[in-house]
Design an enzyme around this catalytic site. Structure first.
Site, short mmCIF file in Angstrom:
data_model
loop_
_atom_site.label_atom_id
_atom_site.label_comp_id
_atom_site.label_asym_id
_atom_site.label_seq_id
_atom_site.Cartn_x
_atom_site.Cartn_y
_atom_site.Cartn_z
N ASP A 21 32.01 56.55 32.92
CA ASP A 21 31.35 55.36 32.42
C ASP A 21 30.24 55.00 33.42
O ASP A 21 30.20 55.52 34.54
CB ASP A 21 32.40 54.24 32.31
CG ASP A 21 31.80 52.90 31.96
OD1 ASP A 21 30.91 52.85 31.10
OD2 ASP A 21 32.24 51.89 32.56
N ASP A 23 28.22 51.30 33.75
CA ASP A 23 28.33 49.93 34.29
C ASP A 23 29.76 49.61 34.68
O ASP A 23 30.69 49.81 33.90
CB ASP A 23 27.84 48.93 33.23
CG ASP A 23 26.36 49.05 32.96
OD1 ASP A 23 25.57 48.60 33.80
OD2 ASP A 23 26.00 49.61 31.91
N ASP A 199 35.91 51.16 33.40
CA ASP A 199 36.40 49.87 33.88
C ASP A 199 36.71 48.85 32.79
O ASP A 199 37.32 47.82 33.06
CB ASP A 199 35.36 49.24 34.81
CG ASP A 199 34.15 48.72 34.03
OD1 ASP A 199 33.53 49.52 33.28
OD2 ASP A 199 33.84 47.53 34.13
#
Length: 252
Positions: A21, A23, A199
């Site tokens: 991922d 961000d 996240d």
């Protein structure tokens, strides 16, 4: 019941396929999404790691691939953007769009007046997805959720996903888990063990797919997750990526 999570094993470039991922995983979350920066040393490490993985390396993000290219230049990489609605199968390949932006025109119109009435809500138009941001204004979460739900009412084949200070509306039928599964059917990812780091709640689709494939899911930061392992924060991710496997091949 969520499994207990532990520190992930070291990455083994000889047999792992790495999916990241962006961000909140490679870069810290920012109030202005365009203000993020990748440190030079971190970018150099990613370039070296991609080579060691024999290009079994991809970035899966809610961002557009064009934005990922700008932030990660000069790295060239396979990618899934807008949660898989944009796809680039290999470094240097053409970006394929799986849906057209016109499908979201009714939602754009429905969002126009509510967002104009509340300056604390900001719209990011990705073409194939619309994102209502309320970063820095947590008290607006309920309003953002309501505005998005009302905008999609009566419009078929759309999905509403909630993440860190955002509500995202995009074409249904695609997520990071499906994008990862597609990559794993082709070289150079095929027959490797997938490792995914993310996240947010939108990464749970990928964690579930990795578990199905017998791979390693790594949750970055706090929060419940179906991932099997955890790293504390973005700086922990970069320290982990810098680790070298043992002489016997290291991690499982």
């Amino acid at each position: 019941m969520f499994p207990a999570m532990t520190m992930p094993p070291m990455l083994d470039p000889a047999r792992h396929a790495l999916f990241l991922d962006f961000d909140g995983t490679l870069v810290e979350l920012q109030d202005d999404p365009q203000a993020v920066r990748v440190a030079t040393e971190d970018l150099d490490r990613l370039i070296e790691l991609q080579s060691r993985l024999n290009n079994a390396f991809a970035v899966l993000s809610g961002r557009r691939i064009a934005d990922l290219d700008r932030f990660l230049s000069p790295l060239r990489f396979a990618a899934a953007g807008v949660h898989g609605l944009e796809r680039r199968e290999a470094a240097g390949a053409e970006t394929v769009h799986l849906a057209g932006p016109s499908m979201l025109d009714p939602v754009r119109e429905a969002l126009r007046m509510p967002l104009a009435a509340e300056p604390g809500l900001r719209l990011e138009d990705k073409g194939t997805a619309l994102v209502v941001h309320y970063r820095g204004r947590p008290e607006l979460k309920v309003m953002a959720d309501r505005v998005a739900d009302e905008a999609v009412r009566g419009v078929a084949d759309l999905s509403v996903m909630r993440g860190h200070d955002i509500v995202e509306i995009h074409i249904a039928g695609m997520d990071k888990g499906r994008a990862l599964a597609s990559f794993m059917t082709q070289d150079p990812f095929r027959e490797r063990v997938p490792v995914y780091l993310g996240d947010d709640t939108t990464d749970e689709f990928a964690f579930a797919e990795v578990a199905r494939l017998g791979g390693i899911g790594v949750k970055v930061g706090p929060g419940e997750s179906v991932a099997s392992h955890r790293l504390a924060a973005v700086d922990s991710v970069h320290r982990w990526l810098a680790l070298e496997p043992d002489a016997d091949g290291g991690a499982n």
